[in-house]
Motif scaffolding. Structure first.
Motif, PDB file in Angstrom:
ATOM      1  N   CYS A  53       1.053  -1.058  -0.192  1.00  0.00           N
ATOM      2  CA  CYS A  53      -0.064  -0.025   0.033  1.00  0.00           C
ATOM      3  C   CYS A  53       0.695   1.235  -0.093  1.00  0.00           C
ATOM      4  N   ASP A  54       0.770   2.197  -1.081  1.00  0.00           N
ATOM      5  CA  ASP A  54       1.272   3.234  -1.136  1.00  0.00           C
ATOM      6  C   ASP A  54       0.538   4.458  -0.669  1.00  0.00           C
ATOM      7  N   ALA A  55       0.568   5.034   0.594  1.00  0.00           N
ATOM      8  CA  ALA A  55      -0.352   5.853   1.034  1.00  0.00           C
ATOM      9  C   ALA A  55       0.701   7.127   1.408  1.00  0.00           C
ATOM     10  N   ALA A  94      -9.506  -1.792  -9.723  1.00  0.00           N
ATOM     11  CA  ALA A  94     -10.634  -1.099  -9.298  1.00  0.00           C
ATOM     12  C   ALA A  94     -10.244   0.338  -8.669  1.00  0.00           C
ATOM     13  N   MET A  95     -11.088   1.561  -8.844  1.00  0.00           N
ATOM     14  CA  MET A  95     -10.830   2.533  -8.322  1.00  0.00           C
ATOM     15  C   MET A  95     -12.014   3.079  -7.847  1.00  0.00           C
ATOM     16  N   ALA A 107     -10.939  11.188  -0.532  1.00  0.00           N
ATOM     17  CA  ALA A 107      -9.805  10.012  -0.619  1.00  0.00           C
ATOM     18  C   ALA A 107     -10.076   9.185  -1.874  1.00  0.00           C
ATOM     19  N   ALA A 108      -9.114   8.475  -2.245  1.00  0.00           N
ATOM     20  CA  ALA A 108      -9.421   7.728  -3.334  1.00  0.00           C
ATOM     21  C   ALA A 108      -8.414   6.425  -2.971  1.00  0.00           C
ATOM     22  N   GLU A 109      -8.731   5.218  -3.857  1.00  0.00           N
ATOM     23  CA  GLU A 109      -7.866   4.211  -3.707  1.00  0.00           C
ATOM     24  C   GLU A 109      -7.961   3.562  -5.058  1.00  0.00           C
ATOM     25  N   CYS A 110      -6.827   3.193  -5.499  1.00  0.00           N
ATOM     26  CA  CYS A 110      -6.726   2.490  -7.004  1.00  0.00           C
ATOM     27  C   CYS A 110      -5.941   1.150  -6.555  1.00  0.00           C
ATOM     28  N   ARG A 141      -3.038   1.964  -4.025  1.00  0.00           N
ATOM     29  CA  ARG A 141      -2.428   3.448  -4.253  1.00  0.00           C
ATOM     30  C   ARG A 141      -3.285   4.085  -3.594  1.00  0.00           C
ATOM     31  N   PHE A 142      -3.373   4.585  -2.136  1.00  0.00           N
ATOM     32  CA  PHE A 142      -4.225   5.091  -1.257  1.00  0.00           C
ATOM     33  C   PHE A 142      -3.837   6.726  -1.345  1.00  0.00           C
ATOM     34  N   VAL A 143      -4.588   7.554  -1.817  1.00  0.00           N
ATOM     35  CA  VAL A 143      -4.408   8.966  -1.698  1.00  0.00           C
ATOM     36  C   VAL A 143      -5.861   9.518  -0.867  1.00  0.00           C
ATOM     37  N   PHE A 144      -5.334  10.790  -0.220  1.00  0.00           N
ATOM     38  CA  PHE A 144      -6.416  11.489   0.449  1.00  0.00           C
ATOM     39  C   PHE A 144      -5.784  12.937   0.976  1.00  0.00           C
ATOM     40  N   ASP A 145      -6.531  13.797   0.803  1.00  0.00           N
ATOM     41  CA  ASP A 145      -6.165  15.065   1.252  1.00  0.00           C
ATOM     42  C   ASP A 145      -5.805  15.189   2.531  1.00  0.00           C
ATOM     43  N   ARG A 146      -4.602  15.572   2.807  1.00  0.00           N
ATOM     44  CA  ARG A 146      -4.271  15.731   4.450  1.00  0.00           C
ATOM     45  C   ARG A 146      -4.501  17.121   5.084  1.00  0.00           C
TER      46      ARG A 146
END
Length: 125
Positions: free
Chosen positions: A34-36, A74-75, A90-93, A105-110
């Motif tokens: 997991c890349d976060a 999946a996205m 947030a989004a997860e791919c 690949r987990f991204v979110f607004d910090r």
């Protein structure tokens, strides 16, 4: 009909947003990566350590905005309401193989979380 990867991703999402971290871990491959925003996590124990505090202590609810997928990818995009932040997009791919998530690949607004920490440090929660 939803794609195989999307079915797994949605089941994982429903589990952890429902505060069932044990069930969520069941959708991960043992060697999941997991890349976060905080860095790379490798393996289920690291993923669990990352997700558990958020899911069990801070998450109030998550509203799914969009979900797409094919056989292997999946996205998901969602907005999480948390104790520190009313809105945390947030989004997860995710990559899925043999019915398990092998990469996320987990991204979110910090920003909302940083604002909460800043206010707390100033004593203005």
């Amino acid at each position: 009909m939803t794609s195989p990867a999307l079915q797994i991703a949605l089941a994982h999402h429903r589990a952890w947003t429902g505060k069932d971290v044990d069930a969520a871990m069941g959708y991960l491959a043992d060697d999941v990566v997991c890349d976060a925003p905080a860095g790379r996590l490798v393996g289920v124990p690291a993923y669990r350590e990352f997700l558990t505090p958020f899911a069990e202590r801070f998450l109030i609810r998550a509203e799914l905005i969009a979900a797409f997928g094919d056989d292997t990818t999946a996205m998901l995009m969602y907005d999480a309401e948390t104790i520190p932040a009313k809105s945390a997009p947030a989004a997860e791919c995710m990559t899925v193989r043999a019915g398990k998530i092998v990469y996320n690949r987990f991204v979110f607004d910090r920003t909302p979380f940083e604002e909460f920490r800043r206010r707390r440090a100033q004593g203005t929660s």
